[in-house]
Design an enzyme around this catalytic site. Structure first.
Site, PDB file in Angstrom:
ATOM      1  NE  ARG A  56      45.209  27.646  19.161  1.00  0.00           N
ATOM      2  CZ  ARG A  56      43.714  27.734  19.095  1.00  0.00           C
ATOM      3  NH1 ARG A  56      43.236  28.527  19.947  1.00  0.00           N
ATOM      4  NH2 ARG A  56      43.004  27.395  18.173  1.00  0.00           N
TER       5      ARG A  56
ATOM      6  CG  HIS B 215      40.684  23.397  16.773  1.00  0.00           C
ATOM      7  ND1 HIS B 215      41.220  22.319  17.589  1.00  0.00           N
ATOM      8  CD2 HIS B 215      41.444  24.438  16.498  1.00  0.00           C
ATOM      9  CE1 HIS B 215      42.492  23.061  17.630  1.00  0.00           C
ATOM     10  NE2 HIS B 215      42.598  24.057  17.247  1.00  0.00           N
TER      11      HIS B 215
ATOM     12  CG  HIS C 234      51.467  28.401  17.827  1.00  0.00           C
ATOM     13  ND1 HIS C 234      50.309  28.386  17.126  1.00  0.00           N
ATOM     14  CD2 HIS C 234      52.348  28.960  16.388  1.00  0.00           C
ATOM     15  CE1 HIS C 234      50.354  28.880  16.030  1.00  0.00           C
ATOM     16  NE2 HIS C 234      51.332  29.416  15.429  1.00  0.00           N
TER      17      HIS C 234
ATOM     18  NE  ARG D 178      43.025  29.523  15.615  1.00  0.00           N
ATOM     19  CZ  ARG D 178      41.629  29.450  15.940  1.00  0.00           C
ATOM     20  NH1 ARG D 178      40.946  30.253  16.284  1.00  0.00           N
ATOM     21  NH2 ARG D 178      40.910  28.277  15.440  1.00  0.00           N
TER      22      ARG D 178
ATOM     23  CE1 TYR E 279      47.540  21.040  21.414  1.00  0.00           C
ATOM     24  CE2 TYR E 279      45.269  21.270  20.194  1.00  0.00           C
ATOM     25  CZ  TYR E 279      46.508  21.662  20.477  1.00  0.00           C
ATOM     26  OH  TYR E 279      46.821  22.768  20.210  1.00  0.00           O
TER      27      TYR E 279
ATOM     28  CE  LYS F  77      42.846  29.120  11.999  1.00  0.00           C
ATOM     29  NZ  LYS F  77      43.310  27.948  11.601  1.00  0.00           N
TER      30      LYS F  77
END
Length: 301
Positions: free
Chosen positions: A250, A273, A247, A150, A282, A174
């Site tokens: 990625r 994730h 993005h 990211r 995806y 995150k």
């Protein structure tokens, strides 16, 4: 001690709350939503609100996208910011920008855009390597495609996060969750060249562990990385330069792994994730690739 600008911003926020409650008749829970949106914006901007620029607002909205906030939530937060600045304008608070210039939030497409393997490799291979900044760009963009980071993880990376002997990068994602991602050999070569021979020229004797530095020796911003991506592609003459953003790098990383045979669980771990459902999108992109290949090569296609 609370900073002066924080008290100043809070005072304007309280005036805005009173306006919403007394003149607009908004319910308490709606007021709290407005308040939370603006407090988050104030903290990200970190300056008196009337000194904000369009870039500050765009950077904030981009950050919300980067942390995975839903499109509808980002659109609501933008609406809150617009309403707040309209109120300030009506109260004759001088602003440094026109409210109409705050960009709209466009509804995202169902599937994220990607570059083909040929497009992204042609782009990376064409990057110039003559100056320290160009070597930094090459190392950074190679690393982004090699790891699927990211943008917040790119600008937050430290030189100490690279584990050279293992050819991996320690990533803080995150919620401060860490993961380990491998660095492809070609990408590692340029990263090592940048760190060993060129980074110190940008560092300018400043005490910083930030991996990717700007020309002033400070860490790059989100908007800075975005501009580098687009400007390099534009200089190189790629027709798709306007759509390029972090993005896409990625998304391309994830899509190309799946097209090459990687399983969904592996891609989930590499992307960081929490839920495999997030990675599931995806597989839809991968299916489009399979359909295209079937039509191209099957006798009845």
């Amino acid at each position: 001690m609370e900073r002066i600008e924080s008290k100043h911003n809070r005072a304007l926020l309280n005036q805005f709350r009173s306006y919403l409650k007394l003149e607009k008749g908004l319910a308490d829970n709606t007021l709290e939503s407005y308040t939370n949106d603006l407090v988050q914006f104030f903290e990200d901007m970190d300056r008196p609100v009337e000194n904000a620029t369009i870039d500050h607002i765009v950077n904030h909205l981009v950050y919300l996208q980067e942390i995975g906030l839903a499109f509808t939530s980002i659109a609501r937060k933008r609406s809150t910011i617009v309403s707040f600045y309209k109120f300030l304008a009506e109260e004759d608070v001088p602003l440094s920008f026109h409210i109409e210039s705050i960009p709209p939030i466009k509804s995202p497409k169902r599937l994220p855009e990607v570059l083909s393997k040929e497009e992204i490799l042609e782009y990376l291979d064409a990057l110039p390597l003559e100056t320290p900044l160009q070597l930094r760009n090459k190392a950074m963009l190679e690393l982004m495609y090699a790891t699927g980071l990211r943008i917040s993880e790119v600008i937050g990376a430290s030189v100490h996060d690279v584990i050279w002997e293992s050819h991996v990068l320690r990533v803080t994602g995150k919620g401060n969750k860490q993961r380990i991602v491998p660095i492809a050999g070609e990408s590692l070569k340029y990263l090592e060249l940048y760190v060993n021979k060129y980074r110190f020229r940008l560092k300018r004797e400043k005490q910083t562990d930030v991996l990717f530095l700007n020309r002033s020796g400070k860490g790059l911003s989100r908007m800075g990385v975005w501009k580098i991506l687009r400007e390099e592609a534009k200089k190189l003459g790629f027709a798709w330069w306007e759509k390029l953003h972090p993005h896409i790098i990625r998304h391309s990383f994830a899509t190309h792994l799946l097209e090459g045979g990687a399983n969904l669980r592996t891609v989930q771990l590499l992307l960081g994730h929490v839920s495999i459902n997030t990675t599931q999108i995806y597989t839809n992109i991968d299916m489009q690739h399979i359909i295209e290949q079937h039509r191209l090569y099957h006798p009845r296609g």
